[in-house]
Design an enzyme around this catalytic site. Structure first.
Site, PDB file in Angstrom:
ATOM      1  N   ALA A   1       1.042  -1.399   0.089  1.00 55.58           N
ATOM      2  CA  ALA A   1       0.119  -0.080  -0.244  1.00 55.58           C
ATOM      3  C   ALA A   1       1.309   1.188  -0.025  1.00 55.58           C
ATOM      4  O   ALA A   1       2.496   1.238   0.670  1.00 55.58           O
ATOM      5  CB  ALA A   1      -0.588  -0.027   1.122  1.00 55.58           C
TER       6      ALA A   1
ATOM      7  N   GLY B   1       0.204  -5.399   0.801  1.00 58.31           N
ATOM      8  CA  GLY B   1      -0.096  -4.991  -0.204  1.00 58.31           C
ATOM      9  C   GLY B   1      -0.160  -6.338  -0.997  1.00 58.31           C
ATOM     10  O   GLY B   1      -0.780  -5.841  -1.968  1.00 58.31           O
TER      11      GLY B   1
ATOM     12  N   GLU C   1      -0.494  -9.144  -0.320  1.00 64.57           N
ATOM     13  CA  GLU C   1      -1.753  -9.458  -0.548  1.00 64.57           C
ATOM     14  C   GLU C   1      -2.833  -9.665  -1.882  1.00 64.57           C
ATOM     15  O   GLU C   1      -3.854 -10.218  -2.128  1.00 64.57           O
ATOM     16  CB  GLU C   1      -2.619  -8.157   0.482  1.00 64.57           C
ATOM     17  CG  GLU C   1      -2.036  -8.591   2.128  1.00 64.57           C
ATOM     18  CD  GLU C   1      -2.265  -7.694   3.072  1.00 64.57           C
ATOM     19  OE1 GLU C   1      -1.966  -6.254   2.353  1.00 64.57           O
ATOM     20  OE2 GLU C   1      -3.014  -8.359   3.800  1.00 64.57           O
TER      21      GLU C   1
ATOM     22  N   GLU D   1       5.174  -5.143   7.030  1.00 60.78           N
ATOM     23  CA  GLU D   1       3.389  -4.628   7.874  1.00 60.78           C
ATOM     24  C   GLU D   1       4.333  -4.073   9.105  1.00 60.78           C
ATOM     25  O   GLU D   1       4.207  -3.250   9.172  1.00 60.78           O
ATOM     26  CB  GLU D   1       2.382  -4.824   7.888  1.00 60.78           C
ATOM     27  CG  GLU D   1       1.484  -4.138   6.776  1.00 60.78           C
ATOM     28  CD  GLU D   1       1.323  -5.522   5.731  1.00 60.78           C
ATOM     29  OE1 GLU D   1       2.277  -6.319   5.845  1.00 60.78           O
ATOM     30  OE2 GLU D   1       0.739  -5.551   4.649  1.00 60.78           O
TER      31      GLU D   1
HETATM   32  N1  CO8 Z   1       4.443   3.541  -0.683  1.00 56.81           N
HETATM   33  C1  CO8 Z   1       5.121   4.546  -1.422  1.00 56.81           C
HETATM   34  N2  CO8 Z   1       5.976   4.528  -2.515  1.00 56.81           N
HETATM   35  C2  CO8 Z   1       6.731   3.167  -1.977  1.00 56.81           C
HETATM   36  C3  CO8 Z   1       6.179   2.502  -1.534  1.00 56.81           C
HETATM   37  C4  CO8 Z   1       5.266   2.573  -0.842  1.00 56.81           C
HETATM   38  N3  CO8 Z   1       5.395   1.041  -0.103  1.00 56.81           N
HETATM   39  N4  CO8 Z   1       7.825   0.978  -1.648  1.00 56.81           N
HETATM   40  C5  CO8 Z   1       8.509   2.109  -2.542  1.00 56.81           C
HETATM   41  N5  CO8 Z   1       7.681   3.542  -2.825  1.00 56.81           N
HETATM   42  C6  CO8 Z   1       9.022   4.205  -2.871  1.00 56.81           C
HETATM   43  C7  CO8 Z   1      10.265   5.087  -2.831  1.00 56.81           C
HETATM   44  O1  CO8 Z   1       9.710   5.916  -1.073  1.00 56.81           O
HETATM   45  C8  CO8 Z   1      10.660   5.193  -3.962  1.00 56.81           C
HETATM   46  O2  CO8 Z   1      10.121   6.802  -4.075  1.00 56.81           O
HETATM   47  P1  CO8 Z   1      11.056   7.929  -4.112  1.00 56.81           P
HETATM   48  O3  CO8 Z   1      12.023   7.242  -4.802  1.00 56.81           O
HETATM   49  O4  CO8 Z   1      10.545   8.894  -3.887  1.00 56.81           O
HETATM   50  O5  CO8 Z   1      11.801   7.884  -2.668  1.00 56.81           O
HETATM   51  C9  CO8 Z   1      11.199   4.375  -4.628  1.00 56.81           C
HETATM   52  O6  CO8 Z   1       9.083   4.092  -4.905  1.00 56.81           O
HETATM   53  C10 CO8 Z   1      11.637   2.899  -4.949  1.00 56.81           C
HETATM   54  O7  CO8 Z   1      12.148   2.813  -4.145  1.00 56.81           O
HETATM   55  P2  CO8 Z   1      12.817   3.050  -2.667  1.00 56.81           P
HETATM   56  O8  CO8 Z   1      14.072   3.730  -3.261  1.00 56.81           O
HETATM   57  O9  CO8 Z   1      13.267   2.736  -1.112  1.00 56.81           O
HETATM   58  O10 CO8 Z   1      13.952   1.488  -3.386  1.00 56.81           O
HETATM   59  P3  CO8 Z   1      14.582   0.294  -3.016  1.00 56.81           P
HETATM   60  O11 CO8 Z   1      15.260  -0.568  -4.104  1.00 56.81           O
HETATM   61  O12 CO8 Z   1      15.694   0.642  -2.026  1.00 56.81           O
HETATM   62  O13 CO8 Z   1      14.017  -0.610  -1.903  1.00 56.81           O
HETATM   63  C11 CO8 Z   1      11.813  -1.788  -1.328  1.00 56.81           C
HETATM   64  C12 CO8 Z   1      12.612  -1.614  -2.818  1.00 56.81           C
HETATM   65  C13 CO8 Z   1      12.859  -2.831   0.080  1.00 56.81           C
HETATM   66  C14 CO8 Z   1      10.232  -1.860  -1.693  1.00 56.81           C
HETATM   67  C15 CO8 Z   1      11.421  -0.508  -0.256  1.00 56.81           C
HETATM   68  O14 CO8 Z   1      10.432   0.449  -1.653  1.00 56.81           O
HETATM   69  C16 CO8 Z   1      10.452  -0.866   1.120  1.00 56.81           C
HETATM   70  O15 CO8 Z   1      10.291  -1.227   1.747  1.00 56.81           O
HETATM   71  N6  CO8 Z   1       9.112  -0.404  -0.194  1.00 56.81           N
HETATM   72  C17 CO8 Z   1       8.068  -0.622   1.453  1.00 56.81           C
HETATM   73  C18 CO8 Z   1       7.276  -1.832   1.420  1.00 56.81           C
HETATM   74  C19 CO8 Z   1       6.610  -2.051   2.530  1.00 56.81           C
HETATM   75  O16 CO8 Z   1       6.461  -2.133   3.401  1.00 56.81           O
HETATM   76  N7  CO8 Z   1       5.365  -2.265   1.991  1.00 56.81           N
HETATM   77  C20 CO8 Z   1       4.276  -2.469   2.971  1.00 56.81           C
HETATM   78  C21 CO8 Z   1       3.151  -2.022   2.828  1.00 56.81           C
HETATM   79  S1  CO8 Z   1       2.508  -2.013   4.075  1.00 56.81           S
HETATM   80  C22 CO8 Z   1       1.050  -2.448   3.207  1.00 56.81           C
HETATM   81  O17 CO8 Z   1       0.903  -2.901   2.027  1.00 56.81           O
HETATM   82  C23 CO8 Z   1      -0.358  -2.580   4.534  1.00 56.81           C
HETATM   83  C24 CO8 Z   1      -1.480  -2.680   3.380  1.00 56.81           C
HETATM   84  C25 CO8 Z   1      -2.378  -3.044   4.315  1.00 56.81           C
HETATM   85  C26 CO8 Z   1      -2.957  -1.270   4.422  1.00 56.81           C
HETATM   86  C27 CO8 Z   1      -4.621  -1.188   4.436  1.00 56.81           C
HETATM   87  C28 CO8 Z   1      -4.570  -0.064   4.472  1.00 56.81           C
HETATM   88  C29 CO8 Z   1      -4.521   1.211   5.504  1.00 56.81           C
END
Ligand code: CO8
Length: 256
Positions: free
Chosen positions: A66, A112, A115, A135
């Site tokens: 998400a 997500g 999911e 999460e």
């Molecule tokens: N949300 C928003 N932006 C994201 C997300 C995300 N989940 N994942 C990556 N991005 C963005 C980064 O912020 C970055 O943007 P910017 O260049 O503007 O800084 C761009 O994508 C590229 O990402 P990274 O530079 O971080 O790329 P890396 O190769 O260094 O890392 C990863 C890749 C490991 C995937 C890393 O991006 C990461 O850890 N992302 C988040 C993963 C995460 O925690 N996902 C779970 C989110 S919570 C969720 O899904 C809950 C679901 C239920 C929600 C219910 C409603 C509330």
């Protein structure tokens, strides 16, 4: 079928739906969820579509979760609303869709993203895929069905460990534990998904819809009754007559 955050390509009755926010690793924001919901509503009655393949834009990510930036400032009520609406409008809709939905996981499938892949009817992955529910690292738990679907797919103990540690599964491990059905090189992923989809399109779509319904009922108390009812209903369908006639006549069936 045109959407701001999705690319939809339909060929040979197979819709390849690419989630298209590569700048955010295809994270699910409200716009993307709205588009997915609208796509499945339209695809339901679109006879040009028999199978849906979901994949992510770019070579790095299926869906990285998400959109954290979007929900970072939410309170409890807003969080619950987002999760509830998302589950109802997208994730449950995908799971109960009457046409097969295949997730072609081409990179990160996190939170997500995993999911969504788990709501699909089955998953194949590329060798670079990484799958997990991180999460708890954000002080949350999965909110789009992950606590329910992951244990069903890989068992309760493995799901507990995966969610508690937030560790990601490699594609190889995901295949070993049944989270994905098969793993192929990234260049081959879409072709393999289309190959499987093509095989499905040659079978009776009415029977397949009933099979999805009956398999999804396997968690329910009345699952066996639903199977028996669906089985019986199919005897009234043209596809049943065509399928059995083709067998007797030693030819391939031609389902309408
Ligand atoms: N949300 C928003 N932006 C994201 C997300 C995300 N989940 N994942 C990556 N991005 C963005 C980064 O912020 C970055 O943007 P910017 O260049 O503007 O800084 C761009 O994508 C590229 O990402 P990274 O530079 O971080 O790329 P890396 O190769 O260094 O890392 C990863 C890749 C490991 C995937 C890393 O991006 C990461 O850890 N992302 C988040 C993963 C995460 O925690 N996902 C779970 C989110 S919570 C969720 O899904 C809950 C679901 C239920 C929600 C219910 C409603 C509330």
């Amino acid at each position: 079928m045109s959407y701001e955050n999705l690319i939809v390509e339909i060929e040979n009755r197979i819709a390849v739906v690419t989630l298209n926010r590569p700048q955010a690793l295809n994270a699910l924001n409200k716009g993307l969820l709205d588009d997915l919901s609208a796509f499945f509503d339209e695809a339901k009655t679109n006879d040009d579509i028999r199978v849906v393949i979901l994949t992510g834009a770019g070579e790095k990510s299926f869906v990285a979760g998400a959109d954290i930036k979007e929900f970072a400032s939410f309170n409890a009520e807003e969080g619950q609303q987002l999760a509830g609406k998302g589950q109802e409008r997208v994730f449950n809709k995908v799971e109960n869709f009457s046409k097969p939905v295949i997730a072609a996981v081409n990179g990160f499938a996190l939170g997500g993203g995993l999911e969504l892949a788990m709501a699909a009817h089955f998953r194949i992955a590329s060798t670079n895929a990484k799958l997990g529910l991180p999460e708890v690292t954000l002080g949350l738990i999965p909110g789009y069905g992950g606590t329910q679907r992951l244990p069903k797919l890989i068992g309760k103990g493995r799901a507990m460990q995966a969610i508690m540690t937030a560790d990601m599964f490699t594609a190889e491990k995901a295949e070993q534990i049944g989270l994905v059905n098969e793993v192929v090189e990234q260049v081959d992923l879409l072709n393999r998904a289309k190959e499987i989809a093509g095989k499905i399109t040659r079978n009776s779509s009415i029977a397949i819809a009933q099979a999805i319904n009956a398999i999804n009922a396997s968690d329910k108390e009345n699952g066996f009754a639903i199977e028996i009812e669906s089985f019986g209903n199919l005897f009234e369908e043209e596809d049943f007559k065509e399928g059995t006639t083709a067998f007797v006549e030693k030819r391939k069936p031609n389902f309408k």
